[in-house]
Scaffold this motif. Structure first.
Motif, PDB file in Angstrom:
ATOM      1  N   TRP A 182       1.897   6.855  -6.727  1.00 49.70           N
ATOM      2  CA  TRP A 182       0.867   7.777  -7.206  1.00 49.70           C
ATOM      3  C   TRP A 182       1.253   9.216  -6.915  1.00 49.70           C
ATOM      4  N   GLU A 183       1.900   9.442  -5.777  1.00 46.18           N
ATOM      5  CA  GLU A 183       2.332  10.811  -5.470  1.00 46.18           C
ATOM      6  C   GLU A 183       3.336  11.309  -6.503  1.00 46.18           C
ATOM      7  N   VAL A 184       4.239  10.449  -6.895  1.00 42.43           N
ATOM      8  CA  VAL A 184       5.209  10.832  -7.915  1.00 42.43           C
ATOM      9  C   VAL A 184       4.472  11.169  -9.205  1.00 42.43           C
ATOM     10  N   PHE A 185       3.527  10.325  -9.560  1.00 40.48           N
ATOM     11  CA  PHE A 185       2.748  10.574 -10.781  1.00 40.48           C
ATOM     12  C   PHE A 185       2.073  11.939 -10.723  1.00 40.48           C
TER      13      PHE A 185
ATOM     14  N   ILE B 162       0.833  -1.201   0.000  1.00 39.04           N
ATOM     15  CA  ILE B 162       0.000   0.000   0.000  1.00 39.04           C
ATOM     16  C   ILE B 162       0.871   1.257   0.000  1.00 39.04           C
ATOM     17  N   ILE B 163       1.927   1.200   0.791  1.00 36.99           N
ATOM     18  CA  ILE B 163       2.837   2.344   0.833  1.00 36.99           C
ATOM     19  C   ILE B 163       3.473   2.563  -0.538  1.00 36.99           C
TER      20      ILE B 163
ATOM     21  N   ASP C 214       9.518   9.434  -3.121  1.00 37.52           N
ATOM     22  CA  ASP C 214       8.333  10.195  -3.520  1.00 37.52           C
ATOM     23  C   ASP C 214       8.633  11.691  -3.384  1.00 37.52           C
ATOM     24  N   PRO C 215       7.659  12.540  -3.686  1.00 33.23           N
ATOM     25  CA  PRO C 215       7.944  13.996  -3.688  1.00 33.23           C
ATOM     26  C   PRO C 215       8.322  14.551  -2.316  1.00 33.23           C
ATOM     27  N   HIS C 216       8.126  13.762  -1.251  1.00 32.12           N
ATOM     28  CA  HIS C 216       8.512  14.242   0.082  1.00 32.12           C
ATOM     29  C   HIS C 216       9.814  13.599   0.540  1.00 32.12           C
ATOM     30  N   GLY C 217      10.428  12.852  -0.377  1.00 29.97           N
ATOM     31  CA  GLY C 217      11.686  12.219  -0.026  1.00 29.97           C
ATOM     32  C   GLY C 217      11.531  10.848   0.617  1.00 29.97           C
ATOM     33  N   ASP C 218      10.293  10.372   0.749  1.00 38.43           N
ATOM     34  CA  ASP C 218      10.102   9.050   1.360  1.00 38.43           C
ATOM     35  C   ASP C 218      10.473   7.960   0.363  1.00 38.43           C
ATOM     36  N   PRO C 219      11.148   6.935   0.837  1.00 37.62           N
ATOM     37  CA  PRO C 219      11.600   5.868  -0.067  1.00 37.62           C
ATOM     38  C   PRO C 219      10.431   5.037  -0.599  1.00 37.62           C
TER      39      PRO C 219
END
Lengths: 218, 218
Positions: free
Chosen positions: B81-84, B74-75, B125-130
């Motif tokens: 999706w956030e990257v998209f 899920i993560i 992702d856009p917040h830097g999360d792997p």
DNA sequence: AATAAATATTAGGCTAGCCTAATATTATAG
DNA sequence: CTATAATATTAGGCTAGCCTAATATTTATT
């Protein structure tokens, strides 16, 4: 915001109205949704209270303007996501329906308008179905069923009315693709088979059943 | 397949375990999910039967391997999706969370793997999360909170632990962006304000509260 | 150790959206 | 026009996932 269940009802009612005229029957809806009639009666009562549908006892029901706008919004989302899945992610046209059925319920106007722009405002989805714009307006395009054409007619294959994988794969197999220019060479009296000539002088024979699911324009 | 509710529990438990060690308390979960404790107890009983979580009376509970795999899936979906949304559709990094929360519940492995490829297998992702790969493996990257650094330390700003719009907008406002190389010039004794020097010799001052939500690598 | 506070669980309820079975209404056929 | 078939509605139930209130159990405080 509407629930997914409600949205599915809205979409189904819209499509039934398009196909069969004004009023829709409880039984018809139950059938296409795969839900029992009693449940449909239930749900319609709720949607009626919310002014999404109007229904006259024993005449059936239809979408209100509010319901129609909502339904078109869902159809817009479904079709745009299908374009995304095929054009951007590389899915085949017979694979996208189920995923788009889920994606169509994502709530965000901004998302769908950005997606629309990203896809360059497509006018039709991968099955040739028209995509309404942000205002809910369809770019009108008249098309007729191949099955209704007489020998000699010609036009462009622009859509299908059967979205099943089985059917779409069959079209791929016989080499018939959206956008192909076709001419009806012959319609066999005996079994109603259609002989078509494609642009590149190839010719294919399709049954009446198939001809009845192909949309031709121009 | 798991329901959206279940998936939200899985994700929340995973994050709590990451942040606070092994066992998670009913109350903690209730708090982060915004749901009453009694409901959480309820749901956990069901998830326990499905072997998604294991729980020891009054010690708390944790994900089983099966639950962990599901949570990571899920993560992975959420972050891809956030990257998209940011890279392709042009959303800002502070706008994407809610939409991704919906998109993460779309069920289709094929979809997510194709999306991953389309985005060119992003690692964060856009917040830097792997972003875990298709096998659930995170590209390990050690990072520490800026708040824990001493004057003279340097590194790269690679992530945030606060995903709120308010916080992200503040970073935009002071001109601090993911990927910036920074050096801690000074930490004020009195109020714990951090003075940072950015690559292009600009310098910014951030409070301890802010420093405590910034992740620094390298 | 006794009590207060915090945490967890049980019991009983509610809504959405479905189900079956029974009943009512409308349409069709003889 | 009546009998049958088709269609629609009502009544009563179920599950998921939430709620409140009451009760139980742990943990912390004196």
């Amino acid at each position: 915001m509407h629930s997914s269940a409600e949205e599915n009802y809205l979409k189904a009612i819209y499509k039934l109205q398009e196909a069969n005229g004004e009023m829709v029957a409880t039984s018809a809806l139950a059938q296409v949704l795969g839900i029992h009639m009693a449940s449909v009666t239930d749900m319609l009562k709720k949607m009626s209270n919310k002014k999404l549908v109007a229904y006259q006892k024993s005449k059936g029901f239809k979408l209100t303007e509010k319901g129609r706008v909502a339904a078109i919004g869902i159809i817009r989302k479904h079709r745009l996501w299908e374009v995304f899945l095929v054009d951007k992610l590389g899915f085949r046209w017979d694979e996208v329906h189920d995923i788009a059925e889920q994606l169509e319920h994502i709530h965000s106007l901004e998302l769908i308008d950005k997606l629309d722009a990203y896809l360059d405002f497509p006018k039709t989805d991968p099955h040739g179905d028209p995509i309404p714009d942000a205002k809910g307006v369809f770019a009108i395009s008249k098309s007729v069923l191949l099955a209704s054409l007489l020998p000699g007619s010609q036009g462009k294959f622009t859509g299908v009315t059967d979205h099943s994988s089985a059917f779409l794969n069959y079209l791929d197999k016989i080499g018939l693709s959206l956008g192909d220019s076709i001419k009806v060479k012959e319609v066999e009296e005996f079994d109603k088979n259609f002989t078509l000539v494609l642009k590149g002088k190839k010719s294919v024979i399709v049954s009446f059943k198939v001809a009845n699911s192909l949309l031709i324009s121009e």
